[in-house]
Design an enzyme around this catalytic site. Sequence first.
Site, mmCIF file in Angstrom:
data_model
loop_
_atom_site.group_PDB
_atom_site.id
_atom_site.type_symbol
_atom_site.label_atom_id
_atom_site.label_comp_id
_atom_site.label_asym_id
_atom_site.label_seq_id
_atom_site.Cartn_x
_atom_site.Cartn_y
_atom_site.Cartn_z
ATOM 1 N N THR A 1 26.514 11.426 68.539
ATOM 2 C CA THR A 1 25.490 11.151 70.100
ATOM 3 C C THR A 1 27.255 10.311 70.288
ATOM 4 O OG1 THR A 1 24.615 9.264 68.563
ATOM 5 C CG2 THR A 1 23.494 10.635 69.218
ATOM 6 N N CYS B 1 30.988 3.841 66.037
ATOM 7 C CA CYS B 1 29.755 3.545 66.428
ATOM 8 C C CYS B 1 29.793 2.050 67.671
ATOM 9 C CB CYS B 1 29.202 2.945 65.685
ATOM 10 S SG CYS B 1 28.397 4.867 64.380
ATOM 11 N N GLU C 1 19.673 3.889 61.116
ATOM 12 C CA GLU C 1 20.897 3.630 60.432
ATOM 13 C C GLU C 1 21.656 2.890 60.391
ATOM 14 O OE1 GLU C 1 20.250 4.933 56.747
ATOM 15 O OE2 GLU C 1 21.840 2.975 56.941
ATOM 16 N N LEU D 1 27.662 -7.219 66.202
ATOM 17 C CA LEU D 1 28.702 -7.162 64.972
ATOM 18 C C LEU D 1 30.264 -7.495 66.082
ATOM 19 C CD1 LEU D 1 26.847 -4.722 61.631
ATOM 20 C CD2 LEU D 1 27.605 -7.401 61.558
ATOM 21 N N GLU E 1 29.995 2.440 56.828
ATOM 22 C CA GLU E 1 31.603 3.311 56.471
ATOM 23 C C GLU E 1 31.354 2.849 54.654
ATOM 24 O OE1 GLU E 1 33.090 6.168 58.052
ATOM 25 O OE2 GLU E 1 31.322 6.278 59.826
ATOM 26 N N GLY F 1 21.710 17.654 60.889
ATOM 27 C CA GLY F 1 23.079 16.983 60.927
ATOM 28 C C GLY F 1 23.461 16.807 59.492
ATOM 29 N N LYS G 1 31.128 2.755 70.562
ATOM 30 C CA LYS G 1 30.350 4.082 71.683
ATOM 31 C C LYS G 1 29.298 3.540 72.119
ATOM 32 C CE LYS G 1 28.595 7.006 68.652
ATOM 33 N NZ LYS G 1 26.077 6.700 68.199
HETATM 34 N N1 LIG Z 1 28.936 6.865 61.625
HETATM 35 C C1 LIG Z 1 28.083 6.237 61.492
HETATM 36 O O1 LIG Z 1 28.385 4.813 59.911
HETATM 37 C C2 LIG Z 1 27.004 5.616 61.483
HETATM 38 C C3 LIG Z 1 26.542 4.467 61.298
HETATM 39 C C4 LIG Z 1 25.146 4.384 61.354
HETATM 40 C C5 LIG Z 1 24.788 5.335 62.759
HETATM 41 N N2 LIG Z 1 25.186 6.288 63.049
HETATM 42 C C6 LIG Z 1 24.629 7.867 64.522
HETATM 43 O O2 LIG Z 1 24.457 8.045 63.373
HETATM 44 C C7 LIG Z 1 24.592 9.648 64.425
HETATM 45 C C8 LIG Z 1 25.601 10.986 63.409
HETATM 46 O O3 LIG Z 1 26.528 10.225 62.425
HETATM 47 P P1 LIG Z 1 27.331 10.637 61.939
HETATM 48 O O4 LIG Z 1 28.424 9.453 61.746
HETATM 49 O O5 LIG Z 1 27.732 11.668 60.770
HETATM 50 O O6 LIG Z 1 28.277 12.018 63.352
HETATM 51 P P2 LIG Z 1 28.773 13.225 62.323
HETATM 52 O O7 LIG Z 1 29.600 13.761 63.680
HETATM 53 O O8 LIG Z 1 30.156 12.665 61.132
HETATM 54 O O9 LIG Z 1 27.565 14.085 62.098
HETATM 55 C C9 LIG Z 1 26.859 14.940 62.868
HETATM 56 C C10 LIG Z 1 26.720 16.345 62.720
HETATM 57 O O10 LIG Z 1 25.812 16.617 63.594
HETATM 58 C C11 LIG Z 1 26.116 17.491 62.963
HETATM 59 N N3 LIG Z 1 25.284 19.352 64.245
HETATM 60 C C12 LIG Z 1 25.421 18.358 65.820
HETATM 61 N N4 LIG Z 1 24.169 18.995 66.251
HETATM 62 C C13 LIG Z 1 23.319 19.826 65.332
HETATM 63 C C14 LIG Z 1 22.317 20.229 65.597
HETATM 64 N N5 LIG Z 1 21.771 21.191 66.438
HETATM 65 N N6 LIG Z 1 22.047 21.356 64.051
HETATM 66 C C15 LIG Z 1 22.729 20.625 63.169
HETATM 67 N N7 LIG Z 1 23.901 19.691 63.484
HETATM 68 C C16 LIG Z 1 24.300 19.595 64.114
HETATM 69 C C17 LIG Z 1 27.405 18.135 63.886
HETATM 70 O O11 LIG Z 1 28.001 19.741 63.088
HETATM 71 C C18 LIG Z 1 27.730 17.207 62.739
HETATM 72 O O12 LIG Z 1 28.384 18.027 61.671
HETATM 73 C C19 LIG Z 1 25.064 9.079 65.448
HETATM 74 O O13 LIG Z 1 24.631 8.844 66.534
HETATM 75 C C20 LIG Z 1 25.920 7.669 64.731
HETATM 76 O O14 LIG Z 1 26.046 6.862 66.086
HETATM 77 C C21 LIG Z 1 26.382 6.610 62.693
#
Ligand SMILES: NC(=O)c1ccc[n+]([C@@H]2O[C@H](COP(=O)([O-])OP(=O)(O)OC[C@H]3O[C@@H](n4cnc5c(N)ncnc54)[C@H](O)[C@@H]3O)[C@@H](O)[C@H]2O)c1
Length: 482
Positions: free
Chosen positions: A106, A289, A178, A240, A182, A23, A292
Site C-alpha cells: 500500500t 512504513c 501488523e 514511533l 523488520e 502478498g 508512508k
Molecule cells: N514491512 C513492514 O515492516 C510492515 C510492517 C507492518 C505492516 N506493513 C504493511 O503490510 C503491507 C505489506 O507490506 P510488505 O512490506 O510485506 O510489502 P511487500 O511489497 O514486501 O509485499 C507485498 C506483496 O504483495 C504482492 N501483491 C500485490 N498485489 C497482489 C495480489 N493481487 N495478489 C497477490 N499478491 C499481490 C506483491 O507482489 C508483493 O510481493 C503494507 O500495507 C505495509 O504497509 C509492513
Amino acid sequence: MSSTPAGPTPAKGGPIRSICCLGAGYVGGPTMAVIADHCPAIQVTVVDLNEARIAAWNDQDLACLPVYEPGLDAVVGRCRGRNLHFTTAVEAAIASADMVFLSVNTPTKTRGIGAGQASDLRWIEASARQVAACAQGHTIVVEKSTLPVRTAETVKAILTAAQGAGGQKTFSVLSNPEFLAEGTAISDLEKPDRVLIGGEEPEAIDALAAIYGHWVPAERILRTNLWSSELSKLTANAFLAQRISSINAIGALCEATGADVREVAKAIGSDSRIGSKFLSAGPGFGGSCFQKDILNLVYLCGHYGLQEVANYWQQVVELNSWQQHRIANLVVRSLFGTVTGKRLAVLGFAFKGDTNDTRESPAIRICLDLIEEGAHLAIYDPKVASAQITADLGQAEAGQDQGPPQPGQGEGRWQLAPSAREAASGADAVLILTEWREFQQIDWAGLAASMRQPAWLFDGRAIADTAAARAAGLNVWTVGEG
Ligand SMILES: NC(=O)c1ccc[n+]([C@@H]2O[C@H](COP(=O)([O-])OP(=O)(O)OC[C@H]3O[C@@H](n4cnc5c(N)ncnc54)[C@H](O)[C@@H]3O)[C@@H](O)[C@H]2O)c1
C-alpha cells in the site's frame, strides 16, 4: 510449486482449516510462516503475483529466501511443504480458504488525487476483487496491510457485491494490522506486545483470536471496532516516527551546545512516563512504513478538515529529511568543503540492521546528496546487493576502480565494496549509516592505516568504538555528540 488443499470452505462459524494470504512480502511471508508453525492443523498458503518472489520462497537453499530476518529460515524450514505453501496459483488458494489475509503493498500514491500523501489502494482493491470472484462458502477476509481508516468500507462493498442473492458466498471483514518491526520480525511475531483485531462480527473475531490463541496470551489479544483498529496502526507508526524526529532534533541541538544526546536520552528515558526505547539519535527513520503511514495520516487529517493536525504530523517527516541532508552537508563541510572525486566509504545501506530491506533507507538520500557533490562512494552492506543499490540510487555501479581520485575529477559515482576494510581503503572518510553489529567491532587502527589522511569517521548511528578511531588518528563526528 506447492499444492494447495482442495475442497469448498465450510459454513460460517466452522473451524478454520485453511488460510490463504495474498502478498508474500516482508509481512505476508514471516507472518504466515509463524502461524503455520504454531497451528500445524491449519493449511497456510501464501500467494503472490510475483513469480520470482514465490520461486525464492520455495528455494531449497533457505539462505535464498526473498526476505532476510533472523530465525525466519528455521521456521520456513520446519513448515514448508507440511502446512506452509508458497504458490502463484492465487485463485485455487482463495477458493479453498476459510480465511484470507490481504497483505499486499500500500505505497504512497505518486500521481493523481492525494499524490505524495495518500495510500495507493489499487493493490488492495484488486486483491479484494480477486477474493470476491474466487471465494467459496463463507470467507473471513482479514486486512493485514496498513490501510487508511475506513478502507474496510471499500473492501466490504466489493465483497458484498459478489455475495449474490443465493448466499452461496458470504464474507466477514476484519482489520488485523501488523506491528512487527523488520530485523526482529520473528521474535515480534512470536511474542507480540499485542495483537489487534477490529471487527463487527464476534464469530469472525473469535475465529481469528483462536488462531493467535495458539501462542499469544488471551490478554494480549485486543478487540476493537474496525475503524479504531485501522487508525491504531497509522497512529502507532506516527508516534514511533515522532520519537525519532524528536530525538534527532535534540541531537542537533546537542551538537551545537556541547551536550551529548545519549546522556540526554538516558536522562529522559529513565522517566517511566517517557520510557527508554526509540530514543537513539541517527540518520533518521526509513523503511517502507513510517513515512508512508504518516503522509497517509496527514492526508486523512486534511481530508477531514483538520489542517493543524495535518501540519503537526507533516513536520515529523520534514525533520527526518532535514536530518539526512544535514548529515550529507556536514560531511562535505568537514572535508574542506568539497568531496568531488573523493572516495568515501559508506558502511551500511539497509534502513536498519538485520534486514536486507532498503526501502526509504536514510542511506539513499545521504548517498544521493554526496554523489551530487561528485563523491566516489564505496558502499558495503552485508545483506544488500548491487542491483538493489542501483535501483535505489537510480544509477548503475561504476566500472572497476579507476585508480586514485584526481583533484576536480569527474562525476559522482558509487561502487560496491566486499568488506568494510576494502571500502575504506584509500578513502577520505568512513560513514556508518546502518547499525550492523559488525561495525561495532571494526579494527580502527588497521582501517585508518589504509585511508588517505587526514581522514574522518562520521558515525551516523553512534555505534563505533570512537575512542579507538580517535587513537588511530581519525577525526570523529558522532551523531548528537557536542
Ligand atoms: N514491512 C513492514 O515492516 C510492515 C510492517 C507492518 C505492516 N506493513 C504493511 O503490510 C503491507 C505489506 O507490506 P510488505 O512490506 O510485506 O510489502 P511487500 O511489497 O514486501 O509485499 C507485498 C506483496 O504483495 C504482492 N501483491 C500485490 N498485489 C497482489 C495480489 N493481487 N495478489 C497477490 N499478491 C499481490 C506483491 O507482489 C508483493 O510481493 C503494507 O500495507 C505495509 O504497509 C509492513
